[in-house]
Design a protein around this motif. Sequence first.
Motif, PDB file in Angstrom:
ATOM      1  N   ILE A 147       0.816  -1.207   0.000  1.00 49.66           N
ATOM      2  CA  ILE A 147       0.000   0.000   0.000  1.00 49.66           C
ATOM      3  C   ILE A 147       0.856   1.266   0.000  1.00 49.66           C
ATOM      4  N   VAL A 148       2.081   1.181   0.523  1.00 47.58           N
ATOM      5  CA  VAL A 148       2.969   2.351   0.512  1.00 47.58           C
ATOM      6  C   VAL A 148       3.606   2.432  -0.867  1.00 47.58           C
ATOM      7  N   ARG A 149       3.132   3.339  -1.668  1.00 48.14           N
ATOM      8  CA  ARG A 149       3.591   3.458  -3.057  1.00 48.14           C
ATOM      9  C   ARG A 149       3.259   4.830  -3.594  1.00 48.14           C
ATOM     10  N   SER A 150       4.023   5.249  -4.583  1.00 44.68           N
ATOM     11  CA  SER A 150       3.804   6.554  -5.210  1.00 44.68           C
ATOM     12  C   SER A 150       2.860   6.442  -6.404  1.00 44.68           C
ATOM     13  N   ASP A 151       3.061   5.429  -7.244  1.00 45.51           N
ATOM     14  CA  ASP A 151       2.196   5.207  -8.406  1.00 45.51           C
ATOM     15  C   ASP A 151       1.028   4.328  -7.967  1.00 45.51           C
ATOM     16  N   ILE A 152      -0.165   4.928  -7.882  1.00 46.02           N
ATOM     17  CA  ILE A 152      -1.316   4.180  -7.377  1.00 46.02           C
ATOM     18  C   ILE A 152      -2.234   3.684  -8.491  1.00 46.02           C
ATOM     19  N   ARG A 153      -1.766   3.723  -9.723  1.00 48.22           N
ATOM     20  CA  ARG A 153      -2.614   3.309 -10.839  1.00 48.22           C
ATOM     21  C   ARG A 153      -2.805   1.794 -10.941  1.00 48.22           C
ATOM     22  N   PRO A 154      -1.817   0.958 -10.601  1.00 48.29           N
ATOM     23  CA  PRO A 154      -2.042  -0.495 -10.712  1.00 48.29           C
ATOM     24  C   PRO A 154      -2.780  -1.067  -9.503  1.00 48.29           C
ATOM     25  N   SER A 155      -3.535  -2.132  -9.718  1.00 50.11           N
ATOM     26  CA  SER A 155      -4.071  -2.925  -8.617  1.00 50.11           C
ATOM     27  C   SER A 155      -2.931  -3.761  -8.044  1.00 50.11           C
ATOM     28  N   SER A 157     -14.563   5.912 -14.753  1.00 47.21           N
ATOM     29  CA  SER A 157     -15.985   5.568 -14.910  1.00 47.21           C
ATOM     30  C   SER A 157     -16.791   5.878 -13.659  1.00 47.21           C
ATOM     31  N   GLY A 158     -16.130   6.381 -12.614  1.00 51.47           N
ATOM     32  CA  GLY A 158     -16.823   6.717 -11.378  1.00 51.47           C
ATOM     33  C   GLY A 158     -16.894   5.581 -10.380  1.00 51.47           C
ATOM     34  N   ASN A 159     -16.164   4.473 -10.620  1.00 47.24           N
ATOM     35  CA  ASN A 159     -16.186   3.314  -9.718  1.00 47.24           C
ATOM     36  C   ASN A 159     -14.994   3.345  -8.762  1.00 47.24           C
ATOM     37  N   TYR A 160     -15.220   2.806  -7.554  1.00 46.33           N
ATOM     38  CA  TYR A 160     -14.165   2.703  -6.557  1.00 46.33           C
ATOM     39  C   TYR A 160     -13.690   1.266  -6.450  1.00 46.33           C
ATOM     40  N   SER A 161     -12.377   1.075  -6.439  1.00 41.81           N
ATOM     41  CA  SER A 161     -11.828  -0.261  -6.233  1.00 41.81           C
ATOM     42  C   SER A 161     -12.256  -0.784  -4.871  1.00 41.81           C
ATOM     43  N   LEU A 162     -12.350  -2.118  -4.772  1.00 42.24           N
ATOM     44  CA  LEU A 162     -12.781  -2.848  -3.569  1.00 42.24           C
ATOM     45  C   LEU A 162     -14.280  -2.730  -3.300  1.00 42.24           C
ATOM     46  N   TYR A 163     -14.973  -1.872  -4.032  1.00 47.05           N
ATOM     47  CA  TYR A 163     -16.413  -1.657  -3.804  1.00 47.05           C
ATOM     48  C   TYR A 163     -17.169  -1.871  -5.114  1.00 47.05           C
ATOM     49  N   SER A 164     -17.427  -0.796  -5.873  1.00 47.02           N
ATOM     50  CA  SER A 164     -18.136  -0.974  -7.141  1.00 47.02           C
ATOM     51  C   SER A 164     -17.238  -1.582  -8.212  1.00 47.02           C
ATOM     52  N   SER A 172      -7.853  -3.057  -6.845  1.00 50.45           N
ATOM     53  CA  SER A 172      -7.347  -2.321  -5.677  1.00 50.45           C
ATOM     54  C   SER A 172      -6.542  -1.098  -6.115  1.00 50.45           C
ATOM     55  N   TYR A 173      -6.809  -0.647  -7.332  1.00 49.90           N
ATOM     56  CA  TYR A 173      -6.081   0.524  -7.831  1.00 49.90           C
ATOM     57  C   TYR A 173      -6.608   1.839  -7.244  1.00 49.90           C
ATOM     58  N   LEU A 174      -5.853   2.885  -7.491  1.00 51.09           N
ATOM     59  CA  LEU A 174      -6.196   4.259  -7.087  1.00 51.09           C
ATOM     60  C   LEU A 174      -6.334   4.391  -5.574  1.00 51.09           C
ATOM     61  N   ARG A 175      -5.436   3.679  -4.868  1.00 56.05           N
ATOM     62  CA  ARG A 175      -5.302   3.782  -3.411  1.00 56.05           C
ATOM     63  C   ARG A 175      -3.814   3.656  -3.070  1.00 56.05           C
ATOM     64  N   GLY A 176      -3.338   4.500  -2.171  1.00 50.47           N
ATOM     65  CA  GLY A 176      -1.946   4.403  -1.784  1.00 50.47           C
ATOM     66  C   GLY A 176      -1.600   5.316  -0.626  1.00 50.47           C
ATOM     67  N   VAL A 177      -0.465   5.024  -0.009  1.00 46.35           N
ATOM     68  CA  VAL A 177       0.038   5.793   1.128  1.00 46.35           C
ATOM     69  C   VAL A 177       1.446   6.262   0.816  1.00 46.35           C
ATOM     70  N   GLN A 178       1.737   7.500   1.196  1.00 50.33           N
ATOM     71  CA  GLN A 178       3.082   8.039   1.124  1.00 50.33           C
ATOM     72  C   GLN A 178       3.403   8.748   2.431  1.00 50.33           C
ATOM     73  N   VAL A 179       4.707   8.825   2.770  1.00 55.00           N
ATOM     74  CA  VAL A 179       5.166   9.487   3.985  1.00 55.00           C
ATOM     75  C   VAL A 179       5.822  10.807   3.605  1.00 55.00           C
ATOM     76  N   THR A 180       5.449  11.883   4.299  1.00 52.47           N
ATOM     77  CA  THR A 180       5.956  13.206   3.954  1.00 52.47           C
ATOM     78  C   THR A 180       7.460  13.304   4.201  1.00 52.47           C
ATOM     79  N   ASP A 181       8.165  13.985   3.280  1.00 48.73           N
ATOM     80  CA  ASP A 181       9.613  14.166   3.402  1.00 48.73           C
ATOM     81  C   ASP A 181       9.926  15.395   4.251  1.00 48.73           C
ATOM     82  N   ALA A 182      11.185  15.825   4.230  1.00 52.07           N
ATOM     83  CA  ALA A 182      11.613  16.959   5.053  1.00 52.07           C
ATOM     84  C   ALA A 182      10.879  18.245   4.691  1.00 52.07           C
TER      85      ALA A 182
END
Length: 311
Positions: free
Chosen positions: A126-134, A177-184, A189-199
């Motif tokens: 889940i920790v990733r910069s490119d959130i386009r792939p599932s 298309s207006g759909n959310y991964s994991l739901y509709s 599982s695309y278009l979801r991700g976490v990043q940690v803020t830098d300095a």
Amino acid sequence: MQHDIEDHDRGLAHDLTVIRDRMMDRRRALAWFAGAGAGALVTGCGGGSGDTASASTAGTSTSSATTSTGTTSTGTTSSTTTTTTTTTTTSGTYIADPAETAGPYPGDGTNSASGSTNNVLIQSGIVRSDIRPSFLSGSTNVAAGVPVTLTLTLVNVSASGAPLAGYAIYLWHCDRSGNYSLYSAPAESYLRGVQVTDANGQVTFTTIFPGCYDGRWPHIHFEVYASLSTATSGRNALLTSQLALPSATCSTVYNGATGYSTSISNFSRITLTSDNVFGDNTAAQIAQQTPTMTGSVADGYVATAVIGIAR
């Protein structure tokens, strides 16, 4: 005939003494009247020492005082008076982002869909910069759409916009298309991700321009956590909010890019004012929540936004 001696008969030395005494009496009187007048002025304004100080500094303070008589939780600009200064919810040009609903599709462990609870925050990858792939359930499908590189800067509005390093930001939104991964779109599982803020307090996500589904202004969800280690449950978020996509860019993308056909009519029926999330926000809040975007449908877009929280 003897007559009484008048003051003008006593000579120059006597006259000078009299003049001096009368001048001193006059100065005492003027001083008394000046003091009384100033006291009356303060009483008439309802003021004291605290009000005098705040009147000269109202709206200029960039930090909260411990003796503040009030706070603002929505991020709107309103002042509160202390004994020494007047504080506001602004700090320089920064304001705190308003809290918004996570909506029905957060995927952060706080709700369930089809009888199961999804929490991508505890999943490896889940920790990733490119959130386009599932990245879950064996799917590696990539969300199609106009590319967007989004940089968020997290700042502390209680410290003149100082950057906040080491915080985790979870970001998610619908596909074109207006759909959310994991739901509709349950298999994705695309278009979801976490990043940690830098300095510099910054994170960057590579994503796509979201579509517009019926009843909502085009938007991006995010949650802010104090650290990556605390970002394991949606219940630990310091802030849950949304970004409102710029109207002009929405029109350009929906009318000029393939795959966004349903967004055209949906977008024509919604405004920021009628939106059930952004509709009650102030102009300053909307400005804060709207990313600056440059680019084109052909080349993709670069977007930036500031997220303000009080720490």
